[in-house]
Write a protein that holds these residues in place. Structure first.
Motif, PDB file in Angstrom:
ATOM      1  N   MET A   1      25.850  79.241 101.998  1.00 33.05           N
ATOM      2  CA  MET A   1      25.773  78.824 100.612  1.00 33.05           C
ATOM      3  C   MET A   1      27.112  78.221 100.178  1.00 33.05           C
ATOM      4  O   MET A   1      28.168  78.700 100.543  1.00 33.05           O
ATOM      5  CB  MET A   1      25.409  80.013  99.730  1.00 33.05           C
ATOM      6  CG  MET A   1      25.282  79.641  98.281  1.00 33.05           C
ATOM      7  SD  MET A   1      24.474  80.975  97.382  1.00 33.05           S
ATOM      8  CE  MET A   1      24.721  80.376  95.754  1.00 33.05           C
ATOM      9  N   ASP A   2      27.056  77.170  99.384  1.00 27.88           N
ATOM     10  CA  ASP A   2      28.244  76.466  98.915  1.00 27.88           C
ATOM     11  C   ASP A   2      28.886  77.260  97.785  1.00 27.88           C
ATOM     12  O   ASP A   2      28.292  77.467  96.743  1.00 27.88           O
ATOM     13  CB  ASP A   2      27.832  75.070  98.434  1.00 27.88           C
ATOM     14  CG  ASP A   2      29.013  74.144  98.276  1.00 27.88           C
ATOM     15  OD1 ASP A   2      30.149  74.623  98.307  1.00 27.88           O
ATOM     16  OD2 ASP A   2      28.779  72.934  98.142  1.00 27.88           O
ATOM     17  N   GLU A   3      30.123  77.724  98.005  1.00 22.54           N
ATOM     18  CA  GLU A   3      30.829  78.546  97.015  1.00 22.54           C
ATOM     19  C   GLU A   3      31.683  77.720  96.054  1.00 22.54           C
ATOM     20  O   GLU A   3      32.353  78.265  95.197  1.00 22.54           O
ATOM     21  CB  GLU A   3      31.706  79.584  97.724  1.00 22.54           C
ATOM     22  CG  GLU A   3      30.924  80.595  98.518  1.00 22.54           C
ATOM     23  CD  GLU A   3      29.980  81.433  97.657  1.00 22.54           C
ATOM     24  OE1 GLU A   3      30.343  81.795  96.524  1.00 22.54           O
ATOM     25  OE2 GLU A   3      28.861  81.711  98.125  1.00 22.54           O
ATOM     26  N   ARG A   4      31.665  76.395  96.225  1.00 25.12           N
ATOM     27  CA  ARG A   4      32.439  75.551  95.327  1.00 25.12           C
ATOM     28  C   ARG A   4      31.792  75.541  93.949  1.00 25.12           C
ATOM     29  O   ARG A   4      30.608  75.791  93.793  1.00 25.12           O
ATOM     30  CB  ARG A   4      32.515  74.123  95.873  1.00 25.12           C
ATOM     31  CG  ARG A   4      33.230  74.057  97.227  1.00 25.12           C
ATOM     32  CD  ARG A   4      33.222  72.667  97.796  1.00 25.12           C
ATOM     33  NE  ARG A   4      31.838  72.240  98.015  1.00 25.12           N
ATOM     34  CZ  ARG A   4      31.473  70.998  98.265  1.00 25.12           C
ATOM     35  NH1 ARG A   4      32.364  70.044  98.311  1.00 25.12           N
ATOM     36  NH2 ARG A   4      30.218  70.688  98.469  1.00 25.12           N
ATOM     37  N   HIS A   5      32.585  75.221  92.943  1.00 25.62           N
ATOM     38  CA  HIS A   5      32.078  75.168  91.571  1.00 25.62           C
ATOM     39  C   HIS A   5      31.015  74.084  91.446  1.00 25.62           C
ATOM     40  O   HIS A   5      31.129  73.001  92.004  1.00 25.62           O
ATOM     41  CB  HIS A   5      33.216  74.919  90.582  1.00 25.62           C
ATOM     42  CG  HIS A   5      34.156  76.072  90.493  1.00 25.62           C
ATOM     43  ND1 HIS A   5      33.827  77.242  89.852  1.00 25.62           N
ATOM     44  CD2 HIS A   5      35.395  76.235  90.972  1.00 25.62           C
ATOM     45  CE1 HIS A   5      34.835  78.087  89.945  1.00 25.62           C
ATOM     46  NE2 HIS A   5      35.804  77.499  90.620  1.00 25.62           N
ATOM     47  N   ARG A   6      29.994  74.416  90.665  1.00 26.34           N
ATOM     48  CA  ARG A   6      28.849  73.523  90.482  1.00 26.34           C
ATOM     49  C   ARG A   6      29.104  72.602  89.287  1.00 26.34           C
ATOM     50  O   ARG A   6      29.321  73.069  88.180  1.00 26.34           O
ATOM     51  CB  ARG A   6      27.592  74.357  90.275  1.00 26.34           C
ATOM     52  CG  ARG A   6      27.300  75.268  91.474  1.00 26.34           C
ATOM     53  CD  ARG A   6      26.356  76.410  91.153  1.00 26.34           C
ATOM     54  NE  ARG A   6      25.191  76.047  90.379  1.00 26.34           N
ATOM     55  CZ  ARG A   6      24.038  75.579  90.884  1.00 26.34           C
ATOM     56  NH1 ARG A   6      23.923  75.434  92.188  1.00 26.34           N
ATOM     57  NH2 ARG A   6      23.029  75.294  90.101  1.00 26.34           N
ATOM     58  N   VAL A   7      29.058  71.286  89.548  1.00 26.10           N
ATOM     59  CA  VAL A   7      29.360  70.292  88.531  1.00 26.10           C
ATOM     60  C   VAL A   7      28.166  69.378  88.331  1.00 26.10           C
ATOM     61  O   VAL A   7      27.523  68.949  89.300  1.00 26.10           O
ATOM     62  CB  VAL A   7      30.596  69.448  88.942  1.00 26.10           C
ATOM     63  CG1 VAL A   7      30.852  68.315  87.956  1.00 26.10           C
ATOM     64  CG2 VAL A   7      31.829  70.338  89.072  1.00 26.10           C
ATOM     65  N   LEU A   8      27.869  69.095  87.082  1.00 27.41           N
ATOM     66  CA  LEU A   8      26.824  68.136  86.724  1.00 27.41           C
ATOM     67  C   LEU A   8      27.519  66.946  86.060  1.00 27.41           C
ATOM     68  O   LEU A   8      28.397  67.136  85.231  1.00 27.41           O
ATOM     69  CB  LEU A   8      25.833  68.778  85.761  1.00 27.41           C
ATOM     70  CG  LEU A   8      24.599  67.956  85.391  1.00 27.41           C
ATOM     71  CD1 LEU A   8      23.411  68.890  85.171  1.00 27.41           C
ATOM     72  CD2 LEU A   8      24.816  67.100  84.168  1.00 27.41           C
TER      73      LEU A   8
END
Length: 160
Positions: A1-8
């Protein structure tokens, strides 16, 4: 799973949004790119980004409207952070509520900055005009000569 911050990303210019996505994807998990307010609001609610980069001039619902709707529909601790983008020339932006003393200080700072900026532009125009006159007297349009003239007028010693 991608632990980087989620950006829209929500931008009224799809090409610019895609370019921004490419630039941010190395560091952040860009989960969605939208070009209108309705789709942006839907994705914020469904995808729960950590941060939204939002154009204030979106179609259907503008960026401010999207942010207001998020504050109405989403629990306060679940609302993403927002970075607002605008094509409008704005020298400074403050979020309400604010303290009048801080506003007064920002007004003074902006006036000082504007004054210094105007002085710099006037000096650059004057220097540029003098260097053109000097080069026209020499009968040449040599860029090196213009640069030398500008550097000398700035007070930089010739040996440097």
């Amino acid at each position: 799973m991608d632990e980087r911050h989620r950006v829209l990303i929500a931008d009224s210019y799809p090409d610019e949004a895609e370019q921004l996505k490419k630039e941010l994807s190395g560091k952040y998990n860009v989960i969605s790119v939208r070009d209108n307010g309705v789709d942006t609001l839907d994705d914020i609610i469904k995808l729960k980004p950590d941060l939204v980069v939002i154009d204030l001039m979106l179609s259907e619902i503008d960026g401010i409207g999207v942010i207001e709707k998020c504050r109405e529909l989403i629990e306060p601790d679940k609302i993403p952070a927002f970075i607002a983008l605008t094509m409008l020339k704005v020298d400074y932006c403050m979020m309400k509520p604010f303290q009048a003393g801080i506003l007064a200080e920002r007004i003074s700072q902006m006036i000082r900055i504007r004054s210094v900026n105007n002085d710099i532009q006037k000096n650059e125009k004057a220097l540029h005009g003098r260097s053109k006159r000097m080069c026209s007297m020499c009968g040449t349009n040599d860029v090196r000569m213009q640069i030398s003239f500008l550097v000398r007028n700035l007070g930089v010693p010739a040996h440097i």
